[in-house]
Design an enzyme around this catalytic site. Structure first.
Site, PDB file in Angstrom:
ATOM      1  N   GLU B  48      43.398  33.792  42.568  1.00 14.22           N
ATOM      2  CA  GLU B  48      43.528  34.794  43.568  1.00 14.22           C
ATOM      3  C   GLU B  48      44.486  34.417  44.704  1.00 14.22           C
ATOM      4  OE1 GLU B  48      40.547  33.538  42.615  1.00 14.22           O
ATOM      5  OE2 GLU B  48      39.403  35.078  41.540  1.00 14.22           O
ATOM      6  N   PHE B 110      24.288  36.493  44.701  1.00 14.21           N
ATOM      7  CA  PHE B 110      25.251  35.611  43.835  1.00 14.21           C
ATOM      8  C   PHE B 110      26.637  36.196  44.099  1.00 14.21           C
ATOM      9  CE2 PHE B 110      27.652  35.280  39.952  1.00 14.21           C
ATOM     10  CZ  PHE B 110      27.947  33.910  39.959  1.00 14.21           C
ATOM     11  N   GLN B 111      27.775  35.332  44.466  1.00 13.00           N
ATOM     12  CA  GLN B 111      28.925  35.572  44.730  1.00 13.00           C
ATOM     13  C   GLN B 111      29.142  36.676  46.083  1.00 13.00           C
ATOM     14  OE1 GLN B 111      31.180  36.494  41.052  1.00 13.00           O
ATOM     15  NE2 GLN B 111      31.676  34.328  40.836  1.00 13.00           N
ATOM     16  N   LYS B 160      29.465  47.007  45.019  1.00  8.51           N
ATOM     17  CA  LYS B 160      29.553  47.570  43.479  1.00  8.51           C
ATOM     18  C   LYS B 160      28.956  48.908  43.501  1.00  8.51           C
ATOM     19  CE  LYS B 160      28.374  45.930  39.052  1.00  8.51           C
ATOM     20  NZ  LYS B 160      29.214  45.228  37.935  1.00  8.51           N
ATOM     21  N   MET B 482      58.728  16.809  55.016  1.00 11.11           N
ATOM     22  CA  MET B 482      58.803  17.162  56.324  1.00 11.11           C
ATOM     23  C   MET B 482      57.851  16.377  57.238  1.00 11.11           C
ATOM     24  SD  MET B 482      60.382  19.031  58.443  1.00 11.11           S
ATOM     25  CE  MET B 482      61.226  20.664  58.316  1.00 11.11           C
TER      26      MET B 482
END
Lengths: 165, 568
Positions: B48, B110-111, B160, B482
């Site tokens: 993602e 959940f999630q 949802k 760097m």
């Protein structure tokens, strides 16, 4: 540059998360909140928020601009900079009131025009309203007698209307 | 219509052509709708974070709003770095996240994650949609907020049940938000004040920031600089806002800016900053920054003005409109060009001395390939495209980014996309995917380091799947260069955790993904390998082994005055 207290009057959209955005702005950018007071306005879609903060001129300028940048913030006024204003705060103070001090506490209430809102055999709960200087004075005088608990609302403020015709 | 249908319809109305995303339980309904919507192309990424950066790269390279769609919980949290990256650089992106059903919110379902809470400080604004009927209004506002004013990422969290619920579709003709009214037009009196300061100064510098690019003010800046004969320097985000090959360009300023840009700014008596925010990498030690200069600051975001440096003439407004206004004043006064030229003659002589004293330089000698040499060769081979704007160069973050900023000449806006504010390693490659999706005919090159490319290397599969002929050029020094450079200069060469013991064989890795892998280990191989890469019509990864301990110079140590440069 000298640090100074500023009282900000903020109108925000009455949406969930608006207050969290403001609180998060202060914590995230390291600004101070001395007190914060929130309630609905006449228009139920807007909330009014009185916020006391401190900082030098540049910090205060940044705070005001950052607040205005939040999408939910409708209006920000630096009451401290807008000339004369009235400020009020309320405190509930539960003070020890035994036999020998009961009368003294009541006298103090009288002098400061406080209200006794709850009484028990050993305590008085006092409501005091006024500018912060008055609250401070009452608290200092009651301390030796014995303050058991104190709850303050935080400051609210309003600009004075111009006098004359 | 269902909520999911409303969302997809809204995307169509907003003109969205491409979405970068990754499905999951909480967004299946939207994906189901996308299945039936061929006019919106969905790019399936591999992580993602890649989706967020790709949407960002799409936005930076096209000027349109980038869109990203992910599921709830980990899908949402994985986008946070991408969101913060876009936020710091003011890039218009709309991120859609799935959310658990409203009745489960707060239950540690959940999630489930409070993504609006998490992203509050790194989005311009965010929304949690609670009712299906609110969708059109909120979606319209989300795009509006993302692209107007100072642009930025907006996140919309979609439970949802809101996606599954039904409501009437409507499309608000315009967006009116009483609490959000960005100021575009500058105050005329402030602009006049700015003009008078230009007339009376002797050592001016124009400082071009990313705002010039996002407002499309590059032509106005050029006209202003040419009419008044002003030297121009750019921030990292401003590169391409003024032509890097222009004789009046001083290149980039700041920590790794040119000697002459930093000297000019430090000795100037007037800075005209346009769409720049005086970041610490630009100012160095603030108290010592341009001590003699008055500052005119044009910016659409009032918070940028007076935040880090004292400003004498603040101009709140869109960069383009403000410059247009300033040009109008200049044309009205019609002061002859000769006078301007005369006014700054001594100043230009001084600048020329600085330019000659310490030009950007390196020596390509011995067996090691110098990274600067690679960038210069790449520029030579792509010069036509650079000048016509037919190229997009993305970078990762670190030495690769600074060498690119110093040695590639960006002439056109939106030809450099780089994570300036947040400095996100792993940004460049997924951003290149977004850029190539938005610009199928342009040459897209990601200049990377061997460290940062590994942060989102998984997107190789995405680029292959989409048939994107991106060229990834890895300046491979086997170090996190760097950090190593800082350790060398400021930590007595205690090279703590900067040397990778294992580096993958990038050529084989490219081949494993089905891409073309090339390698150069000797200076004479650089040009042929770059040529081969540029001629290839496939995803190509070029592994260039560079001098392992080459540094980026000049360098202003963090917190020091910009005149205290370490030169080569």
């Amino acid at each position: 540059m000298s640090e100074r207290k500023h009282t900000l009057s903020v109108l925000v959209e009455n949406t969930p998360g608006a207050l969290a955005r403001i609180a998060g702005l202060f914590s995230g950018r390291g600004f101070n909140i001395d007190s914060l007071c929130v309630a609905e306005t006449l228009d139920p879609t807007l909330s009014h928020l009185t916020l006391v903060t401190s900082g030098d001129d540049l910090i205060i300028e940044q705070i005001i601009k950052q607040l205005r940048r939040l999408i939910d913030v409708y209006k920000v006024v630096d009451v401290t900079e807008e000339g004369e204003f009235v400020e009020r705060e309320m405190a509930l103070i539960k003070v020890r009131a035994e036999k020998e001090t009961r009368a003294e506490v009541l006298r103090m209430c009288d002098i400061f025009r406080c209200k006794v809102v709850d009484v028990s055999p050993r305590t008085y709960t006092i409501e005091v309203t006024g500018p912060q200087s008055k609250l401070q004075a009452v608290i200092e005088l009651l301390k030796p007698i014995g303050i058991k608990e104190i709850v303050r609302t935080g400051l609210i403020a309003m600009r004075r209307e111009k006098k004359g015709t | 219509m269902t909520g999911a249908q409303i969302i997809v319809e809204a995307l169509k109305r907003e003109g969205v052509e491409v979405i970068f995303g990754y499905p999951g339980g909480a967004v299946i309904d939207i994906y189901d709708e996308l299945y039936r919507t061929p006019e919106i192309k969905h790019i399936l990424v591999r992580h993602e974070q890649g989706a967020a950066h790709a949407a960002d790269g799409y936005a930076r390279s096209t000027g349109k709003v980038g869109v990203c769609l992910v599921t709830s919980g980990p899908g949402a949290t994985n986008t946070v770095t991408g969101i913060a990256t876009a936020y710091m650089d003011s890039i218009p992106v709309v991120i859609f996240t799935g959310q658990v059903p409203t009745k489960l919110i707060g239950n540690d379902a959940f999630q489930e994650v409070d993504i609006t809470g998490i992203t509050r400080p790194c989005t311009k604004h965010n929304f949690l949609v609670k009712r299906t009927e609110d969708l059109p209004k909120i979606l319209r506002a989300a795009f509006h907020i993302a692209r107007t004013g100072r642009p930025g990422p907006v996140l919309v969290d979609l439970p949802k049940d809101v996606q599954q619920g039904k409501a009437e579709f409507y499309w608000p003709e315009e967006v009116r938000l009483r609490s959000y009214q960005p100021v575009y037009d500058p105050h005329p009196r402030q602009v006049e004040k700015a003009y008078r300061m230009l007339e009376s100064c002797t050592r001016p510098v124009v400082l071009v920031g990313g705002g010039v690019i996002s407002s499309g003010a590059h032509e106005e800046i050029c006209e202003l600089a040419e009419r008044l004969h002003l030297p121009v320097t750019m921030t990292l985000m401003g590169l391409g806002g003024f032509p890097g090959t222009h004789p009046q360009s001083l290149g980039m300023l700041g920590m790794h800016g040119t000697y002459y840009a930093n000297m000019a700014v430090a000795n100037s008596d007037l800075i005209l900053a346009v769409g720049a925010r005086f970041d610490d990498r630009v100012t160095g030690k603030v108290d010592a920054f341009a001590p003699m200069a008055k500052i005119i600051h044009i910016d659409i975001d009032p918070t940028s003005i007076q935040k880090n440096v004292r400003v004498d003439v603040p101009i709140v407004g869109d960069c383009k409109r403000s410059l247009e206004r300033l040009l109008t004043v200049i044309k009205e006064v019609a002061r002859p060009e000769k006078i301007w030229r005369e006014q700054f003659k001594d100043w230009w002589e001084q600048i020329e001395i600085w330019k000659k004293r310490y030009p950007l330089s390196y020596k390509q000698e011995g067996d090691y390939i110098k990274p600067q040499f690679v960038i210069e060769k790449l520029y030579e081979l792509t010069r036509d495209r650079a000048q016509s704007g037919q190229i997009v160069i993305s970078t990762e973050v670190g030495q690769n980014q600074m060498w690119t900023a110093q040695f590639y000449k960006f002439d056109r806006p939106r030809t450099l996309i780089t994570s300036g504010g947040l400095g996100t390693m792993g940004f460049g490659f997924p951003a290149a995917i977004g850029a190539q999706m938005g610009n199928p005919d342009k040459l897209v090159v990601d200049i990377a380091g061997d460290g940062s490319i590994q942060m989102n290397i998984q997107e190789m599969a995405t680029a292959m799947e989409q048939g994107l002929p991106i060229k990834v050029i890895i300046l491979n020094n086997g170090y996190l260069g760097m950090v190593r450079q800082w350790q060398e200069l400021f930590y007595q060469r205690r090279y703590s955790a900067v040397k990778f013991q294992v580096i993958p064989d990038f050529v084989k890795l490219a081949e494993a993904y089905g891409a073309l892998g090339l390698r150069a280990t000797r200076p004479e191989e650089v040009e042929p390998v770059l040529k081969q890469a540029l001629e290839s019509d496939r995803l190509t990864l070029v592994d260039i082994h560079i001098a392992p301990e080459e540094g980026v110079f000049p360098m202003v140590p963090a917190g020091r005055a910009t005149t205290e440069m370490i030169l080569v």
